[in-house]
Design a protein around this motif. Structure first.
Motif, PDB file in Angstrom:
ATOM      1  N   ASP A   1      82.798 -50.132  44.082  1.00 30.75           N
ATOM      2  CA  ASP A   1      81.499 -50.298  45.156  1.00 30.75           C
ATOM      3  C   ASP A   1      81.124 -49.041  45.718  1.00 30.75           C
ATOM      4  O   ASP A   1      79.735 -48.155  45.538  1.00 30.75           O
ATOM      5  CB  ASP A   1      81.311 -51.084  46.414  1.00 30.75           C
ATOM      6  N   LEU A   2      82.271 -48.421  46.220  1.00 28.61           N
ATOM      7  CA  LEU A   2      81.661 -47.220  47.082  1.00 28.61           C
ATOM      8  C   LEU A   2      82.117 -45.748  46.771  1.00 28.61           C
ATOM      9  O   LEU A   2      81.173 -44.910  46.624  1.00 28.61           O
ATOM     10  CB  LEU A   2      83.031 -46.625  48.591  1.00 28.61           C
ATOM     11  N   LEU A   3      82.777 -45.924  45.831  1.00 26.46           N
ATOM     12  CA  LEU A   3      83.220 -45.211  45.027  1.00 26.46           C
ATOM     13  C   LEU A   3      82.942 -44.584  42.752  1.00 26.46           C
ATOM     14  O   LEU A   3      82.896 -43.469  42.960  1.00 26.46           O
ATOM     15  CB  LEU A   3      85.106 -44.431  44.690  1.00 26.46           C
TER      16      LEU A   3
ATOM     17  N   ARG B   1      85.226 -61.642  53.590  1.00 28.98           N
ATOM     18  CA  ARG B   1      83.293 -62.542  52.675  1.00 28.98           C
ATOM     19  C   ARG B   1      83.438 -62.304  51.799  1.00 28.98           C
ATOM     20  O   ARG B   1      81.764 -62.343  51.686  1.00 28.98           O
ATOM     21  CB  ARG B   1      82.816 -63.503  53.830  1.00 28.98           C
ATOM     22  N   TYR B   2      84.010 -60.539  51.698  1.00 30.00           N
ATOM     23  CA  TYR B   2      83.434 -59.596  50.408  1.00 30.00           C
ATOM     24  C   TYR B   2      83.610 -60.363  49.210  1.00 30.00           C
ATOM     25  O   TYR B   2      84.352 -60.404  49.064  1.00 30.00           O
ATOM     26  CB  TYR B   2      84.178 -58.456  50.862  1.00 30.00           C
ATOM     27  N   THR B   3      81.790 -59.426  48.468  1.00 39.17           N
ATOM     28  CA  THR B   3      81.872 -59.631  47.130  1.00 39.17           C
ATOM     29  C   THR B   3      81.397 -58.581  46.328  1.00 39.17           C
ATOM     30  O   THR B   3      80.663 -58.257  47.427  1.00 39.17           O
ATOM     31  CB  THR B   3      81.429 -60.619  46.732  1.00 39.17           C
ATOM     32  N   SER B   4      82.084 -58.374  45.599  1.00 44.47           N
ATOM     33  CA  SER B   4      81.315 -57.197  45.207  1.00 44.47           C
ATOM     34  C   SER B   4      79.415 -57.298  45.058  1.00 44.47           C
ATOM     35  O   SER B   4      79.273 -57.900  44.495  1.00 44.47           O
ATOM     36  CB  SER B   4      81.756 -56.465  43.081  1.00 44.47           C
TER      37      SER B   4
ATOM     38  N   PRO C   1      78.031 -54.367  37.429  1.00 46.69           N
ATOM     39  CA  PRO C   1      76.866 -54.607  36.416  1.00 46.69           C
ATOM     40  C   PRO C   1      77.086 -56.284  36.692  1.00 46.69           C
ATOM     41  O   PRO C   1      74.953 -56.536  37.099  1.00 46.69           O
ATOM     42  CB  PRO C   1      77.972 -54.688  35.617  1.00 46.69           C
ATOM     43  N   LEU C   2      77.746 -57.447  37.176  1.00 51.99           N
ATOM     44  CA  LEU C   2      77.637 -58.155  36.821  1.00 51.99           C
ATOM     45  C   LEU C   2      76.527 -58.939  37.713  1.00 51.99           C
ATOM     46  O   LEU C   2      75.557 -59.770  38.553  1.00 51.99           O
ATOM     47  CB  LEU C   2      78.561 -59.567  36.666  1.00 51.99           C
ATOM     48  N   SER C   3      77.017 -58.731  39.848  1.00 53.57           N
ATOM     49  CA  SER C   3      76.518 -58.730  41.225  1.00 53.57           C
ATOM     50  C   SER C   3      74.933 -58.281  40.638  1.00 53.57           C
ATOM     51  O   SER C   3      73.966 -59.258  41.155  1.00 53.57           O
ATOM     52  CB  SER C   3      77.359 -57.693  41.593  1.00 53.57           C
ATOM     53  N   LEU C   4      74.919 -56.981  40.210  1.00 53.93           N
ATOM     54  CA  LEU C   4      73.181 -56.211  40.063  1.00 53.93           C
ATOM     55  C   LEU C   4      72.598 -56.910  38.984  1.00 53.93           C
ATOM     56  O   LEU C   4      71.255 -57.876  39.045  1.00 53.93           O
ATOM     57  CB  LEU C   4      73.858 -55.307  38.856  1.00 53.93           C
ATOM     58  N   LEU C   5      73.239 -57.216  38.252  1.00 51.68           N
ATOM     59  CA  LEU C   5      72.219 -58.577  37.269  1.00 51.68           C
ATOM     60  C   LEU C   5      71.735 -60.039  38.114  1.00 51.68           C
ATOM     61  O   LEU C   5      70.685 -60.316  37.318  1.00 51.68           O
ATOM     62  CB  LEU C   5      73.378 -58.847  35.683  1.00 51.68           C
ATOM     63  N   ARG C   6      73.089 -60.536  38.761  1.00 48.26           N
ATOM     64  CA  ARG C   6      72.477 -62.060  39.333  1.00 48.26           C
ATOM     65  C   ARG C   6      71.542 -61.722  40.226  1.00 48.26           C
ATOM     66  O   ARG C   6      70.555 -62.157  40.636  1.00 48.26           O
ATOM     67  CB  ARG C   6      74.009 -62.365  40.446  1.00 48.26           C
TER      68      ARG C   6
END
Length: 654
Positions: free
Chosen positions: A293-295, A357-360, A364-369
């Protein structure tokens, strides 16, 4: 701002001869110089994009022609490719400690930067590049007190400075909501320094750099904090990478004959030799997602790339990205610390809780959500507008006597343009197909409600009348999908509608799942499908917002009697089709949710992926046409209505 960066670096060196100031000056000035050279190249070459790597930029003939081969050769020797000193890469990738770089290099780079400006603007001043023969020391090393250029000659174009890359406010808000550790005070930062000093993630020779980074954070010098922390983070990860993969030669030095071991190789799933990278097993999936996520992820901050190539304004670095980098550094240092008491201080505990408790965030799937949740928000806003115009005031009349037609409006007289049961049948078929696809019919009570709604009668009988009510609007059907009774919702009015939308949102979130697949498990076909789905959601959200905006505009015009006869008829068609638009997009959201769930859980055969891609390309085409027909320039509501039925037919073939 580039001249300001050079001046600040020069002042930093004159304030003291600390090795850390030397390293900081080289890191900042090399990034600013790369950006300045890129701006000059774009000005003289006419290209739209500059080379992404400094060595490719320095090999451009346009720069050699403009500055002379001597100047470019000096740059190559100092900061250029691995065949020279390559100070830029050696420092930015964390290969050198603060005591290994002479301060003379920092002064030399600043002199070269100012001299390039003199050469470019041709003001006649003697510079080290004016002749290929050696000059006297007092002539070859002029230190200008100001870097303000003289007026350019007509034959030399003024450099067109490209705008700095800015972080979207949505990204910053998201980071601020997750990483709440950037506002640490002195006690918290002191405890973090204690952790750094006790962790074997950081070598003693690199500890001064980490200490200087924390000091920069105290003083709100966020750019200095990042340029010092990121190379140190890469240095520590390279040591872990070399240890778990059994390649200690990777950490010895940066050699001119082999590729450097940088984040690109450290975070990849496989080594150059083809074997599996064991770093993921060592650090765990959560830490790997934090690093990606950072890089790495394209829509994330990509902090190291943007900072090191001078794409970010060093004077306006936002705090949330610093919080993200600090939290990741603390998490890795905590994993490599043997002193448990260092891990129990509040500041470290807070960072470890974030990791737990971190999730990406930018997978791409997180953005889609998140984009699917935004679409539900748009549907909710259209629902509120629809409810406002159908029931402008609460009356004492029974629900189905006060509103004989669910499409009735008080602003203008509506023609009988009602949705019939035959019109709704494509939506029912699509809903049944989505249920079959999800295999939910025998798993949850909500699906049983939907099953009854699909197979049962499509009319409601009012308790105040024995007559059959008009056909059930689709948004009531969607409320039944979420387990809300239609009669109860009708009595509650707006409150019932809001409760229904909450349940729709919960159902969508449940169907699409909460886990994100590891990046290494996502295939190229998966990414292609995700890209198509994101375009689908973008067009659907745009269409719903255009419909909502037109409803509000026409409503205001109708109340002020500004609508002509033809416009009133068009507004009539729009209001009578709201349920169709909202229902079609609502079914689309459920279909996308099931597809996301299948992608996240890797369910379904990968051999079916091409079929899914072709199917969703057809859906995308329909959504693009729907977005076009609902635009303010067209307002073709009958055509848009037909497209909604075409969409339902496509969803029935899923």
């Amino acid at each position: 701002h580039s001249p300001k960066v050079f001046v600040e670096c020069l002042q930093m060196l004159f304030e003291g001869t600390s090795e850390l100031k030397c390293v900081t000056s080289l890191l900042l000035s090399s990034a600013a110089l790369e950006r300045a050279l890129g701006d000059v190249y774009l000005s003289v070459s006419g290209d739209l994009l500059r080379p992404s790597m400094l060595k490719d930029l320095l090999s451009k003939e346009e720069l050699s022609t403009l500055f002379g081969q001597t100047a470019v050769y000096c740059l190559k020797c100092l900061i250029g490719p691995p065949s020279g000193l390559n100070l830029r890469n050696v420092l930015w990738h964390g290969f050198a400690t603060s005591k290994e770089v002479p301060i003379e290099y920092a002064f030399l780079l600043l002199v070269m930067a100012s001299s390039l400006g003199r050469v470019y603007f041709g003001d006649g001043t003697q510079t080290p590049f004016s002749s290929a023969t050696p000059l006297a020391p007092e002539e070859a090393m002029p230190l200008p007190l100001t870097l303000a250029p003289t007026p350019p000659q007509a034959v030399v174009p003024v450099p067109s400075h490209q705008p700095y890359v800015t972080f979207p406010q949505e990204t910053l808000d998201l980071l601020a909501s997750v990483f709440k550790c950037g506002d640490f005070g002195d006690p918290e930062l002191d405890s973090i320094l204690d952790l750094f000093s006790s962790s074997f993630f950081i070598l003693p020779s690199m500890l001064p750099t980490w200490t200087a980074a924390i000091q920069a954070l105290r003083e709100r010098r966020y750019a200095h904090f990042l340029v010092l922390l990121l190379p140190g983070l890469e240095h520590g990860l390279r040591r872990v990478f070399a240890c778990v993969n059994g390649c200690p030669e990777k950490i010895l030095t940066a050699e001119s004959t082999t590729l450097y071991t940088t984040f690109d190789e450290i975070l990849s799933s496989h080594l150059p030799c083809g074997s599996h990278n064991h770093l993921l097993t060592e650090i765990g999936r959560t830490k790997m997602e934090m690093l990606l996520d950072l890089l790495v992820h394209p829509e994330g901050p990509r902090l190291r790339d943007k900072i090191s190539h001078g794409e970010v304004d060093f004077h306006s670095v936002p705090l949330p990205v610093c919080s993200q980098a600090l939290c990741i550094a603390v998490v890795f240092c905590a994993q490599c610390s043997l002193q448990e008491e260092k891990l129990k201080v509040p500041s470290v505990v807070k960072c470890l809780e974030i990791e737990e408790r971190y999730t990406s965030l930018f997978h791409p799937l997180s953005l889609l959500r998140r984009e699917l949740c935004k679409l539900i928000d748009h549907l909710d806003s259209l629902s509120d507008v629809q409810l406002q115009f159908e029931h402008p005031t609460e009356t004492a009349k029974p629900p189905f006597e006060a509103d004989t037609s669910p499409f009735q409006s008080t602003a203008v007289e509506m023609s009988p343009f009602q949705s019939t049961e035959a019109d709704m049948s494509p939506f029912h078929s699509a809903l049944q197909c989505i249920l079959d696809k999800k295999h939910m019919a025998h798993e949850t009570s909500q699906s049983q409600v939907v099953q009854e709604c699909v197979t049962g009668p499509m009319t409601l009988t009012s308790r105040h009348s024995t007559a059959t009510a008009p056909p059930l609007p689709l948004h009531y059907l969607l409320r039944q999908l979420c387990g809300v009774r239609v009669m109860e919702g009708a009595r509650k009015g707006r409150k019932g509608r809001e409760e229904g939308m909450v349940l729709v949102r919960e159902l969508v979130r449940d169907w699409m799942g909460r886990d994100v697949r590891s990046t290494e498990d996502v295939t190229r076909s998966d990414l292609e499908l995700v890209g198509i789905l994101r375009k689908i959601l973008l067009n659907a959200s745009m269409a719903i917002e255009q419909v909502r905006g037109t409803v509000l505009l026409r409503r205001a015009q109708a109340e002020s009697r500004q609508l002509r006869t033809r416009q009133r008829a068009n507004y009539d068609k729009l209001m009578h089709s709201l349920s169709v638009y909202r229902g079609a997009v609502g079914l689309l959201s459920l279909d996308v949710a099931t597809t996301i769930g299948a992608l996240c859980h890797q369910s379904g055969s990968k051999q079916n992926r091409p079929t899914a891609i072709r199917h969703h390309k057809k859906v995308l085409k329909v959504l693009e046409n729907l977005c076009s027909q609902t635009s303010p320039a067209k307002n073709r509501w009958e055509e848009a209505r037909a497209l909604c039925f075409s969409l339902a037919a496509l969803l029935s073939k899923t």
